[in-house]
Design a protein around this motif. Structure first.
Motif, PDB file in Angstrom:
ATOM      1  N   TYR A  36       0.840  -1.196   0.000  1.00 57.65           N
ATOM      2  CA  TYR A  36       0.000   0.000   0.000  1.00 57.65           C
ATOM      3  C   TYR A  36       0.874   1.245   0.000  1.00 57.65           C
ATOM      4  O   TYR A  36       2.055   1.190   0.336  1.00 57.65           O
ATOM      5  N   ASN A  37       0.283   2.380  -0.305  1.00 59.57           N
ATOM      6  CA  ASN A  37       0.939   3.684  -0.169  1.00 59.57           C
ATOM      7  C   ASN A  37       0.463   4.328   1.131  1.00 59.57           C
ATOM      8  O   ASN A  37      -0.672   4.109   1.562  1.00 59.57           O
ATOM      9  N   VAL A  38       1.309   5.133   1.731  1.00 57.60           N
ATOM     10  CA  VAL A  38       0.913   5.881   2.911  1.00 57.60           C
ATOM     11  C   VAL A  38      -0.107   6.934   2.496  1.00 57.60           C
ATOM     12  O   VAL A  38      -0.079   7.434   1.371  1.00 57.60           O
ATOM     13  N   VAL A  39      -1.025   7.248   3.400  1.00 56.50           N
ATOM     14  CA  VAL A  39      -2.055   8.268   3.164  1.00 56.50           C
ATOM     15  C   VAL A  39      -1.773   9.430   4.100  1.00 56.50           C
ATOM     16  O   VAL A  39      -1.583   9.224   5.298  1.00 56.50           O
ATOM     17  N   ILE A  60       9.852  -2.941  10.393  1.00 60.78           N
ATOM     18  CA  ILE A  60      11.160  -2.959   9.747  1.00 60.78           C
ATOM     19  C   ILE A  60      11.127  -1.981   8.579  1.00 60.78           C
ATOM     20  O   ILE A  60      10.198  -2.001   7.777  1.00 60.78           O
ATOM     21  N   LEU A  61      12.148  -1.136   8.521  1.00 59.08           N
ATOM     22  CA  LEU A  61      12.291  -0.251   7.370  1.00 59.08           C
ATOM     23  C   LEU A  61      13.134  -0.956   6.330  1.00 59.08           C
ATOM     24  O   LEU A  61      14.237  -1.417   6.610  1.00 59.08           O
ATOM     25  N   ASN A  62      12.629  -1.035   5.124  1.00 59.06           N
ATOM     26  CA  ASN A  62      13.323  -1.670   4.019  1.00 59.06           C
ATOM     27  C   ASN A  62      13.282  -0.693   2.841  1.00 59.06           C
ATOM     28  O   ASN A  62      12.340  -0.711   2.057  1.00 59.06           O
ATOM     29  N   ASP A  63      14.297   0.176   2.770  1.00 60.86           N
ATOM     30  CA  ASP A  63      14.333   1.272   1.795  1.00 60.86           C
ATOM     31  C   ASP A  63      13.101   2.154   1.993  1.00 60.86           C
ATOM     32  O   ASP A  63      12.933   2.711   3.050  1.00 60.86           O
ATOM     33  N   ASN A  64      12.238   2.257   1.001  1.00 58.24           N
ATOM     34  CA  ASN A  64      11.054   3.111   1.114  1.00 58.24           C
ATOM     35  C   ASN A  64       9.818   2.346   1.581  1.00 58.24           C
ATOM     36  O   ASN A  64       8.717   2.878   1.560  1.00 58.24           O
ATOM     37  N   CYS A  65      10.000   1.089   1.973  1.00 57.31           N
ATOM     38  CA  CYS A  65       8.890   0.268   2.470  1.00 57.31           C
ATOM     39  C   CYS A  65       8.988   0.122   3.983  1.00 57.31           C
ATOM     40  O   CYS A  65      10.035  -0.244   4.506  1.00 57.31           O
ATOM     41  N   LEU A  66       7.897   0.408   4.644  1.00 55.71           N
ATOM     42  CA  LEU A  66       7.779   0.123   6.062  1.00 55.71           C
ATOM     43  C   LEU A  66       6.990  -1.175   6.169  1.00 55.71           C
ATOM     44  O   LEU A  66       5.823  -1.229   5.763  1.00 55.71           O
ATOM     45  N   THR A 115      -1.248 -13.899  11.964  1.00 54.65           N
ATOM     46  CA  THR A 115      -0.126 -12.969  11.881  1.00 54.65           C
ATOM     47  C   THR A 115       0.299 -12.875  10.425  1.00 54.65           C
ATOM     48  O   THR A 115       0.403 -13.887   9.744  1.00 54.65           O
ATOM     49  N   ARG A 116       0.513 -11.656   9.958  1.00 51.18           N
ATOM     50  CA  ARG A 116       0.985 -11.461   8.592  1.00 51.18           C
ATOM     51  C   ARG A 116       1.785 -10.180   8.486  1.00 51.18           C
ATOM     52  O   ARG A 116       1.738  -9.328   9.370  1.00 51.18           O
ATOM     53  N   VAL A 117       2.514 -10.060   7.396  1.00 45.35           N
ATOM     54  CA  VAL A 117       3.311  -8.869   7.131  1.00 45.35           C
ATOM     55  C   VAL A 117       2.563  -8.019   6.108  1.00 45.35           C
ATOM     56  O   VAL A 117       2.062  -8.522   5.102  1.00 45.35           O
ATOM     57  N   VAL A 118       2.482  -6.734   6.387  1.00 48.71           N
ATOM     58  CA  VAL A 118       1.887  -5.780   5.457  1.00 48.71           C
ATOM     59  C   VAL A 118       2.892  -4.644   5.288  1.00 48.71           C
ATOM     60  O   VAL A 118       3.565  -4.245   6.237  1.00 48.71           O
ATOM     61  N   SER A 119       3.024  -4.130   4.066  1.00 52.69           N
ATOM     62  CA  SER A 119       4.042  -3.101   3.829  1.00 52.69           C
ATOM     63  C   SER A 119       3.433  -1.858   3.196  1.00 52.69           C
ATOM     64  O   SER A 119       2.436  -1.926   2.482  1.00 52.69           O
ATOM     65  N   PHE A 120       4.091  -0.730   3.469  1.00 54.21           N
ATOM     66  CA  PHE A 120       3.601   0.570   3.021  1.00 54.21           C
ATOM     67  C   PHE A 120       4.744   1.365   2.400  1.00 54.21           C
ATOM     68  O   PHE A 120       5.831   1.464   2.990  1.00 54.21           O
ATOM     69  N   ASP A 121       4.493   1.947   1.241  1.00 55.59           N
ATOM     70  CA  ASP A 121       5.465   2.844   0.612  1.00 55.59           C
ATOM     71  C   ASP A 121       5.373   4.181   1.344  1.00 55.59           C
ATOM     72  O   ASP A 121       4.338   4.845   1.309  1.00 55.59           O
ATOM     73  N   ILE A 122       6.456   4.562   2.016  1.00 53.76           N
ATOM     74  CA  ILE A 122       6.446   5.783   2.826  1.00 53.76           C
ATOM     75  C   ILE A 122       7.239   6.912   2.161  1.00 53.76           C
ATOM     76  O   ILE A 122       7.531   7.914   2.807  1.00 53.76           O
ATOM     77  N   SER A 123       7.558   6.768   0.896  1.00 55.44           N
ATOM     78  CA  SER A 123       8.366   7.787   0.221  1.00 55.44           C
ATOM     79  C   SER A 123       7.673   9.151   0.204  1.00 55.44           C
ATOM     80  O   SER A 123       8.351  10.183   0.139  1.00 55.44           O
ATOM     81  N   LEU A 145      13.606   5.810  12.548  1.00 56.97           N
ATOM     82  CA  LEU A 145      14.292   6.823  11.768  1.00 56.97           C
ATOM     83  C   LEU A 145      14.304   6.378  10.313  1.00 56.97           C
ATOM     84  O   LEU A 145      14.918   5.382   9.957  1.00 56.97           O
ATOM     85  N   TYR A 146      13.601   7.127   9.498  1.00 58.78           N
ATOM     86  CA  TYR A 146      13.510   6.863   8.060  1.00 58.78           C
ATOM     87  C   TYR A 146      14.536   7.746   7.366  1.00 58.78           C
ATOM     88  O   TYR A 146      14.412   8.962   7.355  1.00 58.78           O
ATOM     89  N   GLN A 147      15.588   7.134   6.845  1.00 58.26           N
ATOM     90  CA  GLN A 147      16.640   7.876   6.157  1.00 58.26           C
ATOM     91  C   GLN A 147      16.508   7.629   4.658  1.00 58.26           C
ATOM     92  O   GLN A 147      16.299   6.507   4.224  1.00 58.26           O
ATOM     93  N   TYR A 148      16.667   8.691   3.887  1.00 53.62           N
ATOM     94  CA  TYR A 148      16.516   8.601   2.429  1.00 53.62           C
ATOM     95  C   TYR A 148      17.531   9.469   1.743  1.00 53.62           C
ATOM     96  O   TYR A 148      18.232  10.227   2.338  1.00 53.62           O
TER      97      TYR A 148
END
Length: 148
Positions: A36-39, A60-66, A115-123, A145-148
């Motif tokens: 998903y994308n962040v809103v 977990i932060l994985n590049d631009n995915c939370l 239990t499942r993993v869901v990810s969000f594009d936080i860019s 801390l989101y570093q970009y």
């Protein structure tokens, strides 16, 4: 006729061999796509009340995915709906901070814990002239801390 069948069979075997060796899994580019994308919506942020129906076990932060490891009661979790909502408020600190809530909809009436993993594009949370943002997610004990 027998000779033409042999040639056709040899050609097909060669074609299959060629197709099989032209693409190696290790050569494929990794396409990291979030679920998903962040809103960013203050009104929606203020309306969210999950009433402890969801537990965020890990983030977990994985590049631009939370990526969030979440648990809740349900049958299989396939019908769950998620939205990671940012308030739009920015705390002028060092680093700057943003505030988020996970909106969760669960219409499953089973008692199992899924239990499942869901990810969000936080860019979209990136700020101009900054290279990091502290993310404060409600119901999560740690900020990230989101570093970009």
């Amino acid at each position: 006729m027998n000779n033409s069948k042999s040639k056709l069979l040899a050609f097909l075997c060669l074609a299959l061999l060629l197709v099989n060796t032209t693409c190696n899994e290790d050569d494929l580019p990794i396409n990291e796509v979030c679920d998903y994308n962040v809103v960013i919506n203050q009104m929606l942020y203020n309306e969210i009340d999950n009433e402890n129906s969801l537990t965020i076990q890990e983030a977990i932060l994985n590049d631009n995915c939370l990526e969030l490891l979440v648990s809740a009661s349900g049958c299989d979790g396939e019908s769950w709906e998620f939205a990671l909502v940012d308030s739009g408020d920015i705390a002028e600190s060092s680093p700057i901070q943003r505030f988020l809530k996970l909106n969760f909809t669960n219409n499953e009436a089973c008692l199992a814990v899924i239990t499942r993993v869901v990810s969000f594009d936080i860019s979209d949370l990136q700020m101009p002239n900054e290279n990091e943002v502290l993310l404060n997610i409600e119901d999560l004990s740690e900020s990230f801390l989101y570093q970009y």
